[in-house]
Design an enzyme around this catalytic site. Structure first.
Site, PDB file in Angstrom:
ATOM      1  N   GLN A   1       0.841  -1.199   0.000  1.00  0.00           N
ATOM      2  CA  GLN A   1       0.000   0.000   0.000  1.00  0.00           C
ATOM      3  C   GLN A   1       0.871   1.241   0.000  1.00  0.00           C
ATOM      4  O   GLN A   1       1.706   1.397   0.886  1.00  0.00           O
ATOM      5  CB  GLN A   1      -0.841   0.075   1.266  1.00  0.00           C
ATOM      6  CG  GLN A   1      -1.577  -1.175   1.624  1.00  0.00           C
ATOM      7  CD  GLN A   1      -2.350  -0.964   2.899  1.00  0.00           C
ATOM      8  OE1 GLN A   1      -3.313  -0.224   2.933  1.00  0.00           O
ATOM      9  NE2 GLN A   1      -1.914  -1.602   3.960  1.00  0.00           N
TER      10      GLN A   1
ATOM     11  N   SER B   1       5.097  -1.146   4.095  1.00  0.00           N
ATOM     12  CA  SER B   1       5.682  -2.399   4.607  1.00  0.00           C
ATOM     13  C   SER B   1       6.056  -3.310   3.453  1.00  0.00           C
ATOM     14  O   SER B   1       5.202  -3.703   2.659  1.00  0.00           O
ATOM     15  CB  SER B   1       4.683  -3.127   5.498  1.00  0.00           C
ATOM     16  OG  SER B   1       4.157  -2.256   6.454  1.00  0.00           O
TER      17      SER B   1
ATOM     18  N   GLU C   1      -8.508  -3.183   5.725  1.00  0.00           N
ATOM     19  CA  GLU C   1      -7.317  -3.165   6.583  1.00  0.00           C
ATOM     20  C   GLU C   1      -7.719  -3.361   8.044  1.00  0.00           C
ATOM     21  O   GLU C   1      -7.108  -4.145   8.767  1.00  0.00           O
ATOM     22  CB  GLU C   1      -6.562  -1.846   6.400  1.00  0.00           C
ATOM     23  CG  GLU C   1      -5.317  -1.789   7.279  1.00  0.00           C
ATOM     24  CD  GLU C   1      -4.253  -0.849   6.766  1.00  0.00           C
ATOM     25  OE1 GLU C   1      -4.598   0.122   6.086  1.00  0.00           O
ATOM     26  OE2 GLU C   1      -3.070  -1.097   7.052  1.00  0.00           O
TER      27      GLU C   1
ATOM     28  N   SER D   1      -4.125   4.702  13.296  1.00  0.00           N
ATOM     29  CA  SER D   1      -3.758   4.638  14.713  1.00  0.00           C
ATOM     30  C   SER D   1      -4.975   4.304  15.585  1.00  0.00           C
ATOM     31  O   SER D   1      -6.130   4.428  15.168  1.00  0.00           O
ATOM     32  CB  SER D   1      -3.159   5.981  15.158  1.00  0.00           C
ATOM     33  OG  SER D   1      -4.168   6.959  15.171  1.00  0.00           O
TER      34      SER D   1
ATOM     35  N   GLU E   1      -5.970   6.000  18.054  1.00  0.00           N
ATOM     36  CA  GLU E   1      -6.737   7.249  18.276  1.00  0.00           C
ATOM     37  C   GLU E   1      -7.733   7.448  17.133  1.00  0.00           C
ATOM     38  O   GLU E   1      -8.888   7.826  17.354  1.00  0.00           O
ATOM     39  CB  GLU E   1      -5.807   8.466  18.367  1.00  0.00           C
ATOM     40  CG  GLU E   1      -4.966   8.540  19.620  1.00  0.00           C
ATOM     41  CD  GLU E   1      -3.775   7.591  19.593  1.00  0.00           C
ATOM     42  OE1 GLU E   1      -3.387   7.152  18.490  1.00  0.00           O
ATOM     43  OE2 GLU E   1      -3.241   7.265  20.668  1.00  0.00           O
TER      44      GLU E   1
ATOM     45  N   SER F   1       0.425   6.346   3.186  1.00  0.00           N
ATOM     46  CA  SER F   1       0.989   7.347   4.110  1.00  0.00           C
ATOM     47  C   SER F   1       2.071   8.174   3.417  1.00  0.00           C
ATOM     48  O   SER F   1       2.791   7.676   2.564  1.00  0.00           O
ATOM     49  CB  SER F   1       1.610   6.665   5.324  1.00  0.00           C
ATOM     50  OG  SER F   1       0.682   5.809   5.938  1.00  0.00           O
TER      51      SER F   1
HETATM   52  C1  LIG Z   1       3.362  -1.843  11.343  1.00  0.00           C
HETATM   53  C2  LIG Z   1       2.981  -0.703  10.436  1.00  0.00           C
HETATM   54  C3  LIG Z   1       2.774  -0.951   9.091  1.00  0.00           C
HETATM   55  C4  LIG Z   1       2.444   0.100   8.238  1.00  0.00           C
HETATM   56  N1  LIG Z   1       2.304  -0.175   6.897  1.00  0.00           N
HETATM   57  C5  LIG Z   1       1.995   0.820   6.051  1.00  0.00           C
HETATM   58  C6  LIG Z   1       1.887   0.549   4.647  1.00  0.00           C
HETATM   59  O1  LIG Z   1       2.133  -0.572   4.178  1.00  0.00           O
HETATM   60  N2  LIG Z   1       1.558   1.564   3.807  1.00  0.00           N
HETATM   61  C7  LIG Z   1       1.310   2.818   4.269  1.00  0.00           C
HETATM   62  O2  LIG Z   1       0.974   3.682   3.464  1.00  0.00           O
HETATM   63  N3  LIG Z   1       1.436   3.129   5.602  1.00  0.00           N
HETATM   64  C8  LIG Z   1       1.775   2.145   6.489  1.00  0.00           C
HETATM   65  N4  LIG Z   1       1.933   2.417   7.830  1.00  0.00           N
HETATM   66  C9  LIG Z   1       1.779   3.796   8.289  1.00  0.00           C
HETATM   67  C10 LIG Z   1       0.505   4.005   9.111  1.00  0.00           C
HETATM   68  O3  LIG Z   1      -0.624   3.962   8.279  1.00  0.00           O
HETATM   69  C11 LIG Z   1       0.685   5.373   9.794  1.00  0.00           C
HETATM   70  O4  LIG Z   1       1.731   5.240  10.734  1.00  0.00           O
HETATM   71  C12 LIG Z   1      -0.583   5.806  10.502  1.00  0.00           C
HETATM   72  O5  LIG Z   1      -1.611   6.077   9.586  1.00  0.00           O
HETATM   73  C13 LIG Z   1      -0.322   7.076  11.339  1.00  0.00           C
HETATM   74  O6  LIG Z   1       0.285   8.047  10.546  1.00  0.00           O
HETATM   75  P1  LIG Z   1       1.633   8.754  11.022  1.00  0.00           P
HETATM   76  O7  LIG Z   1       2.585   7.714  11.490  1.00  0.00           O
HETATM   77  O8  LIG Z   1       2.076   9.656   9.928  1.00  0.00           O
HETATM   78  O9  LIG Z   1       1.216   9.583  12.315  1.00  0.00           O
HETATM   79  P2  LIG Z   1       0.471  10.987  12.322  1.00  0.00           P
HETATM   80  O10 LIG Z   1      -0.676  10.968  11.375  1.00  0.00           O
HETATM   81  O11 LIG Z   1       1.477  12.063  12.160  1.00  0.00           O
HETATM   82  O12 LIG Z   1      -0.110  10.993  13.799  1.00  0.00           O
HETATM   83  C14 LIG Z   1       0.757  11.161  14.933  1.00  0.00           C
HETATM   84  C15 LIG Z   1      -0.058  10.896  16.201  1.00  0.00           C
HETATM   85  O13 LIG Z   1      -1.142  11.851  16.276  1.00  0.00           O
HETATM   86  C16 LIG Z   1      -2.382  11.152  16.457  1.00  0.00           C
HETATM   87  N5  LIG Z   1      -3.434  11.826  15.701  1.00  0.00           N
HETATM   88  C17 LIG Z   1      -3.349  12.331  14.437  1.00  0.00           C
HETATM   89  N6  LIG Z   1      -4.518  12.865  14.063  1.00  0.00           N
HETATM   90  C18 LIG Z   1      -5.374  12.686  15.097  1.00  0.00           C
HETATM   91  C19 LIG Z   1      -6.749  13.017  15.304  1.00  0.00           C
HETATM   92  N7  LIG Z   1      -7.482  13.628  14.362  1.00  0.00           N
HETATM   93  N8  LIG Z   1      -7.322  12.666  16.494  1.00  0.00           N
HETATM   94  C20 LIG Z   1      -6.597  12.032  17.477  1.00  0.00           C
HETATM   95  N9  LIG Z   1      -5.275  11.702  17.321  1.00  0.00           N
HETATM   96  C21 LIG Z   1      -4.692  12.022  16.160  1.00  0.00           C
HETATM   97  C22 LIG Z   1      -2.139   9.771  15.873  1.00  0.00           C
HETATM   98  O14 LIG Z   1      -3.018   8.819  16.462  1.00  0.00           O
HETATM   99  C23 LIG Z   1      -0.687   9.520  16.226  1.00  0.00           C
HETATM  100  O15 LIG Z   1      -0.614   8.993  17.549  1.00  0.00           O
HETATM  101  C24 LIG Z   1       2.299   1.420   8.713  1.00  0.00           C
HETATM  102  C25 LIG Z   1       2.537   1.667  10.076  1.00  0.00           C
HETATM  103  C26 LIG Z   1       2.884   0.629  10.919  1.00  0.00           C
HETATM  104  C27 LIG Z   1       3.174   0.939  12.352  1.00  0.00           C
END
Ligand SMILES: Cc1cc2nc3c(=O)[nH]c(=O)nc-3n(C[C@H](O)[C@H](O)[C@H](O)COP(=O)(O)OP(=O)(O)OC[C@H]3O[C@@H](n4cnc5c(N)ncnc54)[C@H](O)[C@@H]3O)c2cc1C
Length: 424
Positions: free
Chosen positions: A140, A175, A258, A391, A393, A143
């Site tokens: 995918q 991933s 997902e 996440s 949240e 992000s």
């Molecule tokens: C094991 C794993 C596999 C993954 N695989 C993929 C993949 O294959 N392809 C892909 O595209 N992505 C992948 N991801 C990425 C994953 O989708 C993102 O980490 C996730 O969507 C959160 O985005 P971010 O890390 O940019 O955090 P951010 O969006 O920057 O958020 C940071 C923190 O703020 C909180 N937050 C943000 N907005 C809000 C809100 N509106 N209300 C409350 N809290 C909020 C979040 O919960 C988080 O704790 C993977 C992540 C992991 C850990």
């Protein structure tokens, strides 16, 4: 079948092979055809090794040759057209064997599931049989470095050029992209409309000019995550999934699959989701861990083990109940966030209990391959389940707004054309 029809494998309907005779057939075929797991290892541990991509393709080809690939996938696309009950029986029978679990998430349970619902007939015939034969691993591209939670706010651009699109931008946390063949990539095709209305989902071939994939070193010593850089990547318009500018509809359904996969409810997962198993290490391993630590007589440890077992039972029942509720229309699809949230919090608790039981024995030494070191490595990944697939949240937001009907959280960019939204 219309592109928007939601495909839900039924429970056995009486016209299919009886589940118990299927189980016996699977048992005998598995014993003849599939390699056994090495002593003391489960598929999760095996699939972390370096050659896991090639191993998974090899094992998937064996399943495909034996007629056991894609049990719940439609027959016209190379699947077996069987029910969830057949898949559960197969999962139980396959426990002692090496299985291509790498294909489960995201290839089968998220991206193939989305393609079944939104792909054109040409796309489905091109990719689904190849996926089930073990020839294509998918990833995918959602992000972005600017943040994954606000997925609709992404900035990777796809610009139309004749009968192609030209894609520029960057994706991150993908991933296993380095070992994959194709991606579903969400990009912005229109900036003059509010953010959700100007996105398009594409099938992107990964190994092509303009796509650079860089692996990211992780705390546990692996480099599973990747960042991709797109420099004038050409995608034919025959590789648009769904409608141009309507990628949010496709992405929303992808995110449903997902949550279903991460929460343990997907019918397309083959070989791991069985009663009594949690994500990663098997739940029963915790009892073995306590035994190795000489703590089975410790009253507090026994309470922790009971708590973990209860969580495991609740998880299995929750998955069945919510999946059945969604299939029957009694619950809205966003209710899939419930088991997904429970899976994340109970996996964290599972690993916290392991640390409590094992203490310093769980400290990781990189070259060590002991059972305790495996627990330590799992602990380093503890937070992953609360981020991957959106996440915890965001799952709570979905439950409050779209299951319980509470007011939506304020958003400064709602209904404002994307190019007029202030960024950063
Ligand atoms: C094991 C794993 C596999 C993954 N695989 C993929 C993949 O294959 N392809 C892909 O595209 N992505 C992948 N991801 C990425 C994953 O989708 C993102 O980490 C996730 O969507 C959160 O985005 P971010 O890390 O940019 O955090 P951010 O969006 O920057 O958020 C940071 C923190 O703020 C909180 N937050 C943000 N907005 C809000 C809100 N509106 N209300 C409350 N809290 C909020 C979040 O919960 C988080 O704790 C993977 C992540 C992991 C850990």
């Amino acid at each position: 079948m219309s592109a928007r029809e939601v495909v839900v494998p039924a429970e056995s309907d009486g016209t299919m092979e009886d589940v118990e005779s299927f189980r016996l057939r699977a048992r005998s075929w598995l014993a003849d055809a599939m390699p056994l797991l090495p002593e003391g290892m489960n598929n999760h541990q095996l699939s972390r090794q370096d050659e896991m991509g090639e191993r998974a393709r090899y094992l998937q080809r064996i399943l495909s040759g034996g007629g056991f690939a894609g049990l719940c996938f439609p027959r016209e696309y190379g699947g077996q057209g069987l029910s969830r009950a057949h898949q559960r029986a197969f999962n139980q029978e396959s426990l002692p064997y090496q299985m291509p679990t790498l294909f489960n998430v995201p290839t089968f349970s998220i991206l193939a599931a989305t393609l079944i619902e939104f792909g054109t007939e040409e796309q489905k015939h091109r990719h689904l049989p190849a996926i089930l034969r073990g020839d294509e691993l998918w990833v995918q591209f959602l992000s972005e470095p600017s943040g994954g939670s606000d997925l609709a706010g992404l900035v990777t651009r796809a610009t139309r050029d004749g009968d192609t699109f030209v894609i520029n931008g960057s994706k991150i946390w993908s991933s296993g992209a380095f070992r994959s063949d194709y991606a579903m990539c969400l990009a912005r095709t229109n900036s003059q409309v509010p953010k959700h209305r100007g996105l398009t989902m594409f099938i992107m071939k990964i190994h092509q000019p303009g796509v650079e994939v860089r692996q990211i070193a992780m705390v546990n010593g692996t480099a599973e995550f990747c960042q991709e850089f797109f420099d004038d990547v050409i995608v034919p318009d025959g590789d648009v999934v769904g409608e141009v500018d309507d990628g949010w509809t496709v992405a929303s359904r992808l995110l449903f699959h997902e949550r279903d996969a991460v929460g343990g409810g997907s019918p397309y997962i083959s070989g791991v989701a069985v009663a009594g198993s949690g994500g990663g290490a098997q739940r029963s391993d915790l009892v073995n861990l306590a035994a190795r630590m000489g703590k089975l007589g410790d009253v507090r440890v026994r309470q922790l083990l009971a708590e973990d077992r209860i969580n495991s039972r609740v998880q299995n029942q929750l998955v069945r109940r919510i999946s059945a509720g969604i299939r029957a229309g009694a619950l809205p699809p966003p209710a899939g966030a419930l088991p997904r949230l429970f899976a994340a919090t109970s996996t964290e608790r599972h690993l916290d209990i392991a640390l409590d039981v094992a203490g310093g024995s769980m400290a990781v030494w990189m070259d060590e391959d002991s059972e305790d070191a495996n627990w330590g490595e799992a602990f380093l990944n503890r937070q992953g389940g609360s981020l991957g697939g959106g996440s915890s949240e965001m799952a709570r937001n979905i439950i409050s707004e779209r299951v319980l009907g509470m007011p939506r959280e304020p958003a400064a960019d709602r209904d404002i054309p994307f190019d007029q939204v202030r960024h950063n």
